[in-house]
Design an enzyme around this catalytic site. Sequence first.
Site, short mmCIF file in Angstrom:
data_model
loop_
_atom_site.label_atom_id
_atom_site.label_comp_id
_atom_site.label_asym_id
_atom_site.label_seq_id
_atom_site.Cartn_x
_atom_site.Cartn_y
_atom_site.Cartn_z
N LYS A 1 42.91 42.29 42.98
CA LYS A 1 42.02 43.29 42.39
C LYS A 1 41.76 44.40 43.41
O LYS A 1 41.57 44.11 44.60
CB LYS A 1 40.68 42.69 41.95
N GLU B 1 39.79 48.48 43.86
CA GLU B 1 38.82 49.41 43.31
C GLU B 1 39.40 50.82 43.19
O GLU B 1 40.20 51.24 44.02
CB GLU B 1 37.58 49.46 44.21
N ASP C 1 35.41 40.35 47.57
CA ASP C 1 35.01 40.75 48.91
C ASP C 1 33.49 40.73 49.03
O ASP C 1 32.93 40.99 50.10
CB ASP C 1 35.59 42.10 49.30
N SER C 2 32.81 40.36 47.94
CA SER C 2 31.37 40.07 47.99
C SER C 2 31.09 38.92 48.95
O SER C 2 29.93 38.69 49.31
CB SER C 2 30.86 39.72 46.59
N ASP D 1 40.39 39.80 45.85
CA ASP D 1 40.11 41.21 46.13
C ASP D 1 40.95 41.74 47.30
O ASP D 1 41.11 41.04 48.31
CB ASP D 1 38.63 41.39 46.50
N GLU E 1 31.74 47.80 36.35
CA GLU E 1 30.52 47.37 37.03
C GLU E 1 29.43 48.44 36.97
O GLU E 1 29.67 49.61 37.30
CB GLU E 1 30.80 47.02 38.50
#
Length: 256
Positions: free
Chosen positions: A94, A96, A25-26, A64, A163
Amino acid sequence: MLTAYDYSTAKLMDEAEINGILVGDSLGNVILGYEDTISVTMEDMIHHGAAVARGAKNSLVVVDMPFMSYQTSVYDAVVNAGRLMKEGRANAVKLEGGATVAEQIAAITDAGIPVMAHLGLTPQSINAFGGNKVQGKSEEAAKKLIEDALAVQEAGAFAVVLECIPAKLAAIITEKLTIPTIGIGAGAGCDGQILVYQDMLGMFSDYVPKFVKQFADVGTVMKEAFAAYIGEVQDGSYPAEEHTFQINDDVLDKLY
């Protein structure tokens, strides 16, 4: 691993035999120009995920789950993970978070969808963190990260991204887990590494994290090429004869 967001880049990475490609999602930052990842939608992730999957024939493609696509409920998490697999053509998803999303991880994996976890500096929680700050530096925070890592492993995650945490802490977590750790700003003690490809190629200059090594200055090469193109178009040297198609003069004579 590296990030990718389009077909042609994914194909190049695949040919270079990169093990895994993350459609992160970057893309909110480096593709769409947002200041953070919060605004990225499911439709964005599906669109870019499918493009990457078409270019990557051998690399593992992880997509993501964007902000609020899994935090709202276990049901939402499973449905949205399913969409990323069916429509986004992901091999895995993925998300978070640690123990707080263990139930979602378990449910998604129970549905037959592989899950990669993400701990430490989790960009979707940037507002709660008060900015891009190294995580796990205090005793309490370090213990919490270890507990979260064990929790996501227990829930069924097949790997975990670490991270922006101290290298020694990342090495401890890696030693304690049986699943692989993928580091980004977490030192060489992790089982693997990941970077945003625009960062490591010098293509994104809004900000450069301390942990980034630029393996090539592609950004400068691109700007030089753009400028050379503009110059040749303006002075008439491009397109030259070798870049054009011909027609028989007899055909032209009949046009007048």
